[in-house]
Design an enzyme around this catalytic site. Structure first.
Site, mmCIF file in Angstrom:
data_model
loop_
_atom_site.group_PDB
_atom_site.id
_atom_site.type_symbol
_atom_site.label_atom_id
_atom_site.label_comp_id
_atom_site.label_asym_id
_atom_site.label_seq_id
_atom_site.Cartn_x
_atom_site.Cartn_y
_atom_site.Cartn_z
ATOM 1 N N ILE A 13 -56.389 -31.795 17.246
ATOM 2 C CA ILE A 13 -56.851 -32.066 15.944
ATOM 3 C C ILE A 13 -55.697 -31.527 14.909
ATOM 4 O O ILE A 13 -55.773 -31.930 13.734
ATOM 5 C CB ILE A 13 -58.294 -31.265 15.763
ATOM 6 C CG1 ILE A 13 -58.926 -32.448 14.512
ATOM 7 C CG2 ILE A 13 -58.379 -30.072 15.454
ATOM 8 C CD1 ILE A 13 -59.030 -33.862 14.633
ATOM 9 N N SER A 35 -50.138 -20.119 16.887
ATOM 10 C CA SER A 35 -50.505 -20.787 18.121
ATOM 11 C C SER A 35 -49.657 -20.223 19.276
ATOM 12 O O SER A 35 -48.751 -19.806 19.240
ATOM 13 C CB SER A 35 -50.070 -22.246 18.064
ATOM 14 O OG SER A 35 -51.018 -23.211 18.610
ATOM 15 N N ARG A 36 -50.308 -20.306 20.343
ATOM 16 C CA ARG A 36 -49.729 -19.334 21.634
ATOM 17 C C ARG A 36 -48.640 -20.495 22.116
ATOM 18 O O ARG A 36 -47.790 -19.955 22.574
ATOM 19 C CB ARG A 36 -50.848 -18.939 22.828
ATOM 20 C CG ARG A 36 -51.615 -18.033 21.998
ATOM 21 C CD ARG A 36 -52.795 -17.944 22.924
ATOM 22 N NE ARG A 36 -53.497 -19.238 23.240
ATOM 23 C CZ ARG A 36 -54.612 -19.662 24.086
ATOM 24 N NH1 ARG A 36 -55.071 -18.485 24.791
ATOM 25 N NH2 ARG A 36 -54.754 -20.976 24.327
ATOM 26 N N LYS A 89 -65.195 -27.718 12.882
ATOM 27 C CA LYS A 89 -66.460 -28.006 13.520
ATOM 28 C C LYS A 89 -66.636 -27.649 14.915
ATOM 29 O O LYS A 89 -65.506 -28.144 15.670
ATOM 30 C CB LYS A 89 -67.082 -29.302 13.160
ATOM 31 C CG LYS A 89 -66.355 -30.422 13.403
ATOM 32 C CD LYS A 89 -65.962 -30.987 14.677
ATOM 33 C CE LYS A 89 -66.990 -31.171 15.920
ATOM 34 N NZ LYS A 89 -66.485 -32.149 16.977
ATOM 35 N N ASP A 167 -69.955 -31.813 21.687
ATOM 36 C CA ASP A 167 -68.690 -31.548 20.726
ATOM 37 C C ASP A 167 -68.523 -32.845 19.741
ATOM 38 O O ASP A 167 -68.668 -32.628 18.393
ATOM 39 C CB ASP A 167 -67.648 -31.265 21.621
ATOM 40 C CG ASP A 167 -66.393 -31.386 20.654
ATOM 41 O OD1 ASP A 167 -66.040 -30.485 20.168
ATOM 42 O OD2 ASP A 167 -65.319 -32.451 20.872
#
Ligand code: NAP
Length: 312
Positions: A13, A35-36, A89, A167
């Site tokens: 997303i 971010s990893r 969300k 979800d």
């Protein structure tokens, strides 16, 4: 002047929606990612939130795009560092942690925004305006999509806290709670859980409506072929159908077009980022948890039924 923002959790997303919406807006300057594994070309990348917060005190806003379970710790750290926070969300994995985040944000004097992207779909406002003075007789949600197509490899969806079919299903509930003038509550639900998963692959919910209207929802992740993101509404005065997740609308069988735009924005995520800029400017908090309340209640009142394993 544009706000400096960091985007954390560079996955589907973030790449599909957040990066383009930020890039297209004069309100925002994408100053860092956290971010990893992921990054965005040309943007300073961190793999640890604490390191970014320490190194970049000039970044005022952090937008969190990782799945719900890990999101709380990120939000808590960002608020503790005095940053405004925008939440994908669902805003958290539980109601209590969302309440805690709101309290932390208020105490720290920063903005927090529980975004519900489907509420920004093109025809949701028109549907809400139509419903305002109608007498509801029934509302039925049909949210049926192919999980293999839309969520490939997303193992977190099948783990506790990942919500399974809720979800996407919570998007329907975010629209319902936006357009209905009256509050509803869950009275019963059925949750179909694959024997190798921790979350439902399909579900149905019955709601109570104060005027006695029949309000129901069905969600299914196993749908191949035609996909449905539909809300069918019968009122005493007419019939309304929201299609394509709120992107299209029919009233009494006739397709509607959106009214004159109140701003130049089109698209769900450009609107979310415009809302966030307004919230930060005004020093506000927007933490509407109504869609998550219904999902939590569906789990509380749910009849759990074990079904065939899900093999991706
Ligand atoms: P995703 O691609 O599977 O995950 C997003 C990123 O989150 C991953 O790339 C990963 O980045 C990070 N992440 C995953 N697990 C983590 C963990 N345990 N701790 C820290 N970071 C972790 O998921 P997504 O589809 O983007 O969905 C993320 C959120 O956006 C969900 O809440 C979803 O409901 C919402 N959303 C998704 C869509 C959609 O179409 N996919 C649409 C609207 C909203 P690193 O490994 O690089 O850290």
């Amino acid at each position: 002047m544009a706000y400096k923002i960091a985007l954390a959790g560079i996955g589907k997303i973030a790449r599909d929606q957040h990066v383009p919406a930020i890039a297209a807006s004069p309100d925002w300057d994408l100053a860092a990612t956290v971010s990893r594994h992921g990054s965005v070309d040309g943007v300073e990348a961190y793999d640890d939130l604490g390191a970014m917060l320490a190194a970049r005190p000039d970044i005022e806003v952090v937008s969190l795009c990782m799945p719900p379970v890990p999101r709380f710790d990120y939000a808590k750290a960002a608020i503790a560092a005095g940053r405004h926070v925008m939440l994908e969300k669902p805003p958290g994995a539980s109601l209590a942690e969302c309440h805690a985040l709101e309290a932390m944000a208020r105490a720290a004097g920063v903005s927090i925004y529980a975004t519900w992207h489907s509420r920004e779909a093109a025809m949701v406002a028109t549907a809400k305006a139509w419903l305002k003075d109608k007498t509801l007789e029934s509302l039925h949600v049909i949210w049926k999509e192919d999980v293999r197509k839309w969520h490939p490899g997303q193992t977190w969806i099948w783990q506790a806290g990942g919500l399974g079919v809720f979800d996407p299903g919570i998007n329907a509930l975010s629209i319902v709670t936006e357009i209905l003038p009256d509050p509803i509550h869950v009275t019963a639900s059925e949750l179909l859980i694959p024997e190798n998963c921790e979350t439902p692959i399909a579900a149905s919910i019955d709601f109570a409506h104060p005027g006695g209207a029949r309000v129901t929802a069905e969600f299914d992740f196993r749908k191949e072929g035609d996909q449905f993101w539909t809300i069918e509404i019968e009122a005493r005065e007419g019939r309304l159908t929201l299609l394509e997740g709120g992107g299209a609308l029919e009233i009494d069988g006739k397709a509607q077009t959106a009214g004159p735009a109140t701003d130049a924005l089109t698209g769900e995520y450009p609107r979310l980022y415009a809302n966030m800029a307004r919230l930060v400017r005004a020093g506000g908090v927007d933490m509407d948890l109504a869609p998550l309340v219904h999902v939590a209640d569906a789990f509380l009142l749910g009849r759990w039924i074990t079904v065939d394993p899900f093999i991706e």
